[in-house]
Scaffold this motif. Sequence first.
Motif, PDB file in Angstrom:
ATOM      1  N   VAL A   1      -4.522  -0.570  -6.713  1.00  0.00           N
ATOM      2  CA  VAL A   1      -5.640  -1.202  -6.021  1.00  0.00           C
ATOM      3  C   VAL A   1      -6.717  -1.451  -7.071  1.00  0.00           C
TER       4      VAL A   1
ATOM      5  N   ALA B   1      -4.600  -5.345  -3.618  1.00  0.00           N
ATOM      6  CA  ALA B   1      -3.608  -4.269  -3.680  1.00  0.00           C
ATOM      7  C   ALA B   1      -2.233  -4.883  -3.917  1.00  0.00           C
TER       8      ALA B   1
ATOM      9  N   PHE C   1       0.830  -1.191   0.000  1.00  0.00           N
ATOM     10  CA  PHE C   1       0.000   0.000   0.000  1.00  0.00           C
ATOM     11  C   PHE C   1       0.876   1.257   0.000  1.00  0.00           C
TER      12      PHE C   1
ATOM     13  N   TYR D   1     -11.266  -6.052  -3.067  1.00  0.00           N
ATOM     14  CA  TYR D   1     -10.158  -5.450  -3.806  1.00  0.00           C
ATOM     15  C   TYR D   1      -8.891  -6.256  -3.565  1.00  0.00           C
TER      16      TYR D   1
END
Length: 275
Positions: free
Chosen positions: A196, A76, A33, A74
């Motif tokens: 993402v 990432a 992230f 999702y």
Amino acid sequence: MLLGLLLICVGWHTTPGGAEVVTSFEETCPRFFFRETPPRIGLTPAHLVRICQRYRNQYRYATMYDRPNYIPLYSAYIYNPGKAKRPQNWMVEPQLVRSSLPPEMTLEEDLLKKQVTLAELEKSQAVLKDYKNLIDYNRGHLNPNSHQPNSDAKKSTFTLTNTVPQYEKLNGGSWANYEDKTMKVKTQGCKDTFAVVGAVPGNKYIAGKRVNQPSHVWSAACCYIDNNRIRSWAVIARNDKDAVEELTLGQLEGKLAELYQQNSISLFHSDCPRQ
């Protein structure tokens, strides 16, 4: 659209275990992230399971899994494309069945040999037969294997916890063009690109109304150039048409807030530009 996702789902209690199904991305696999900050989407936590996707004893990316809908919300990852061959075998996540099972993804047939019944596996996640004999839809990666650097990293994307039923013409058309061509252009000059990719649960299902068929799929990226330069971009697509709409990050967050029925959504750390 999101009624099934937002209602409290009695009986879907998540027990963290091992190193893969986790209580916190920040503590276990934060590197996927931008600024180690996961998306803030605000959906009911009881429905969602955090998976630090692990293969060959290494974390490869992170997935927020919507277990009642049997699809990822999702995934990432860090964009780092390589030329290894496309894998063939699809895997499943043992710890979604029981926290005492191994923390690495594995082949479905191998898991079923380890005192796990097909009924237990089906209750915890999508299985191979859910994606058989589909009409107009196929298995769509959120984290695509083409964005990963080597054979093991590419194999790790072939798990059903990273997969949604995607409109076949979109998956092989405009969406593939975005993954393979647009991303290559957009990432020129980037030192690191954090992506993402997600799905919005819809009102339709496959596999005897087991697995949700998303109404939309979306993708956003935040590219670190240097200390003073960061850029972002985003796209969204209806999951029944072969068309991708290009947006700013801020526009996508606004649209997703409407689709997920939230006041606001943040996909990246505030340092990532919204315009």
